[in-house]
Design an enzyme around this catalytic site. Sequence first.
Site, PDB file in Angstrom:
ATOM      1  N   LYS A  45       0.825  -1.216   0.000  1.00  0.00           N
ATOM      2  CA  LYS A  45       0.000   0.000   0.000  1.00  0.00           C
ATOM      3  C   LYS A  45       0.853   1.257   0.000  1.00  0.00           C
ATOM      4  CE  LYS A  45      -2.068  -1.147   3.879  1.00  0.00           C
ATOM      5  NZ  LYS A  45      -1.488  -2.471   4.133  1.00  0.00           N
ATOM      6  N   ARG A  88      -1.496  -9.428  13.102  1.00  0.00           N
ATOM      7  CA  ARG A  88      -1.997  -8.387  12.197  1.00  0.00           C
ATOM      8  C   ARG A  88      -2.809  -9.013  11.063  1.00  0.00           C
ATOM      9  NH1 ARG A  88       3.624  -5.764  11.288  1.00  0.00           N
ATOM     10  NH2 ARG A  88       2.644  -4.381   9.759  1.00  0.00           N
TER      11      ARG A  88
HETATM   12  P1  ADP Z   1       2.107  -1.779   3.238  1.00  0.00           P
HETATM   13  O1  ADP Z   1       2.110  -0.289   3.191  1.00  0.00           O
HETATM   14  O2  ADP Z   1       0.921  -2.388   2.544  1.00  0.00           O
HETATM   15  O3  ADP Z   1       2.237  -2.316   4.619  1.00  0.00           O
HETATM   16  P2  ADP Z   1       4.743  -1.618   1.914  1.00  0.00           P
HETATM   17  O4  ADP Z   1       4.473  -0.735   0.759  1.00  0.00           O
HETATM   18  O5  ADP Z   1       5.474  -1.067   3.062  1.00  0.00           O
HETATM   19  O6  ADP Z   1       3.362  -2.316   2.407  1.00  0.00           O
HETATM   20  O7  ADP Z   1       5.511  -2.921   1.361  1.00  0.00           O
HETATM   21  C1  ADP Z   1       5.951  -3.949   2.238  1.00  0.00           C
HETATM   22  C2  ADP Z   1       7.355  -4.430   1.821  1.00  0.00           C
HETATM   23  O8  ADP Z   1       7.256  -5.141   0.582  1.00  0.00           O
HETATM   24  C3  ADP Z   1       8.361  -3.322   1.590  1.00  0.00           C
HETATM   25  O9  ADP Z   1       9.622  -3.792   2.020  1.00  0.00           O
HETATM   26  C4  ADP Z   1       8.334  -3.105   0.084  1.00  0.00           C
HETATM   27  O10 ADP Z   1       9.597  -2.647  -0.388  1.00  0.00           O
HETATM   28  C5  ADP Z   1       8.019  -4.486  -0.450  1.00  0.00           C
HETATM   29  N1  ADP Z   1       7.134  -4.469  -1.626  1.00  0.00           N
HETATM   30  C6  ADP Z   1       6.131  -3.580  -1.893  1.00  0.00           C
HETATM   31  N2  ADP Z   1       5.499  -3.900  -3.045  1.00  0.00           N
HETATM   32  C7  ADP Z   1       6.104  -5.046  -3.508  1.00  0.00           C
HETATM   33  C8  ADP Z   1       5.904  -5.875  -4.663  1.00  0.00           C
HETATM   34  N3  ADP Z   1       4.941  -5.616  -5.557  1.00  0.00           N
HETATM   35  N4  ADP Z   1       6.706  -6.956  -4.798  1.00  0.00           N
HETATM   36  C9  ADP Z   1       7.665  -7.232  -3.884  1.00  0.00           C
HETATM   37  N5  ADP Z   1       7.907  -6.482  -2.790  1.00  0.00           N
HETATM   38  C10 ADP Z   1       7.138  -5.394  -2.599  1.00  0.00           C
HETATM   39  P1  ADP Z   2       0.636  -2.306   7.755  1.00  0.00           P
HETATM   40  O1  ADP Z   2       0.073  -1.836   6.475  1.00  0.00           O
HETATM   41  O2  ADP Z   2       1.981  -2.911   7.629  1.00  0.00           O
HETATM   42  O3  ADP Z   2      -0.303  -3.132   8.569  1.00  0.00           O
HETATM   43  P2  ADP Z   2       0.356   0.373   8.955  1.00  0.00           P
HETATM   44  O4  ADP Z   2       1.540   1.213   8.931  1.00  0.00           O
HETATM   45  O5  ADP Z   2      -0.773   0.707   8.049  1.00  0.00           O
HETATM   46  O6  ADP Z   2       0.901  -1.089   8.701  1.00  0.00           O
HETATM   47  O7  ADP Z   2      -0.228   0.246  10.419  1.00  0.00           O
HETATM   48  C1  ADP Z   2       0.602  -0.110  11.500  1.00  0.00           C
HETATM   49  C2  ADP Z   2      -0.241  -0.351  12.748  1.00  0.00           C
HETATM   50  O8  ADP Z   2      -0.945   0.851  13.088  1.00  0.00           O
HETATM   51  C3  ADP Z   2      -1.339  -1.410  12.589  1.00  0.00           C
HETATM   52  O9  ADP Z   2      -0.870  -2.703  12.864  1.00  0.00           O
HETATM   53  C4  ADP Z   2      -2.365  -0.937  13.623  1.00  0.00           C
HETATM   54  O10 ADP Z   2      -1.960  -1.280  14.931  1.00  0.00           O
HETATM   55  C5  ADP Z   2      -2.268   0.573  13.507  1.00  0.00           C
HETATM   56  N1  ADP Z   2      -3.224   1.128  12.516  1.00  0.00           N
HETATM   57  C6  ADP Z   2      -2.918   1.790  11.357  1.00  0.00           C
HETATM   58  N2  ADP Z   2      -4.028   2.174  10.714  1.00  0.00           N
HETATM   59  C7  ADP Z   2      -5.070   1.757  11.471  1.00  0.00           C
HETATM   60  C8  ADP Z   2      -6.485   1.850  11.334  1.00  0.00           C
HETATM   61  N3  ADP Z   2      -7.062   2.447  10.295  1.00  0.00           N
HETATM   62  N4  ADP Z   2      -7.248   1.288  12.317  1.00  0.00           N
HETATM   63  C9  ADP Z   2      -6.700   0.694  13.381  1.00  0.00           C
HETATM   64  N5  ADP Z   2      -5.371   0.572  13.566  1.00  0.00           N
HETATM   65  C10 ADP Z   2      -4.557   1.104  12.627  1.00  0.00           C
END
Ligand code: ADP
Ligand code: ADP
Length: 227
Positions: free
Chosen positions: A18, A177
Site C-alpha cells: 500500500k 496483524r
Molecule cells: P504496506 O504499506 O501495505 O504495509 P509496503 O508498501 O510497506 O506495504 O511494502 C511492504 C514491503 O514489501 C516493503 O519492504 C516493500 O519494499 C516491499 N514491496 C512492496 N510492493 C512489492 C511488490 N509488488 N513486490 C515485492 N515487494 C514489494
Molecule cells: P501495515 O500496512 O503494515 O499493517 P500500517 O503502517 O498501516 O501497517 O499500520 C501499522 C499499525 O498501526 C497497525 O498494525 C495498527 O496497529 C495501527 N493502525 C494503522 N491504521 C489503522 C487503522 N485504520 N485502524 C486501526 N489501527 C490502525
Amino acid sequence: ISSQAHSIILFGPPGAGKGTQAVRISQTTGKPQISTGDMLREAVREGTDLGNEAKGYMNRGLLVPDSIIIGLISERLKRSDASGGVLFDGFPRTIPQAIALDKLLITFGLKINFVFELIVDDEQIISRVVGRYTCKNCDTGYHDQFLKPKIEGVCDNCGKKVFIRRNDDNSQTVRSRLKDYHRKTSPMISYYSNIGILYKINGMLGVDNVTKKFNATKLLQVGLPIT
Ligand code: ADP
Ligand code: ADP
Ligand code: ZN
C-alpha cells in the site's frame, strides 16, 4: 451546487505494498497520502498522549481503537491540502471506521470514487513484512530481497546511509496483524463492492507491474484535480 472532491482508498493486508504504491499514486494524482500507520508512528515518536495509547496496540499487532483513528482522520481532513481530494492508505480498516468516514465525507465535501484492494497471499505477506526497512531520513521503503537500493547501503532517493526497521515487523506480530485483517478489515470488501466502487488489484506482481494495474483503471482520469 457543491462539487465533491474525488478521493481514493487503498487497502490490503499488512505489507501488501500500500505505502509503496500510495507514494506513486499520490505523485500521479496530486492527492495527499493519508496513512494512519504513519500518523500513529509519528505520534508514538513524539510521545503524545495519543501516541502513548496507540503504542501498546501497535506493538502487539492489534488494531488501534476506532475512536482514536476517527479522531485522527477528522483532524487531518481539516487541513487545506485535503480539500481537493485525498488518498487514504490503510484507512478505513473496520466497518465502524467506514461508516464514520461516510459522515466525514459529507462534512468535508469529499467523495470516494475508487477503493482498491491489493491482494497478496499470506505467505508472501510474511516475507514482505519481515524484510521491510526504510530510509531514516526520507522514509523511502526498501526490502531485503525484493527492493534493494541501487547501491548497497545508500538510499536511492536522498543518498543517506541510515535505515530503520519497524518494531512490529517481525514474524510473530505479523500473524496477529493478518488475523485482525481477515476478521475485521476484509468485511469492508463487501461494504464497498455493494456500492460498485471496489477494484481488485493483483498485488503479487512486481512493484512496477502493480503500478501499471492501477494506471490501467480510470484512476488517472478521475484523479485529475478538479478545476
Ligand atoms: P504496506 O504499506 O501495505 O504495509 P509496503 O508498501 O510497506 O506495504 O511494502 C511492504 C514491503 O514489501 C516493503 O519492504 C516493500 O519494499 C516491499 N514491496 C512492496 N510492493 C512489492 C511488490 N509488488 N513486490 C515485492 N515487494 C514489494
Ligand atoms: P501495515 O500496512 O503494515 O499493517 P500500517 O503502517 O498501516 O501497517 O499500520 C501499522 C499499525 O498501526 C497497525 O498494525 C495498527 O496497529 C495501527 N493502525 C494503522 N491504521 C489503522 C487503522 N485504520 N485502524 C486501526 N489501527 C490502525
Ligand atoms: Zn532516503
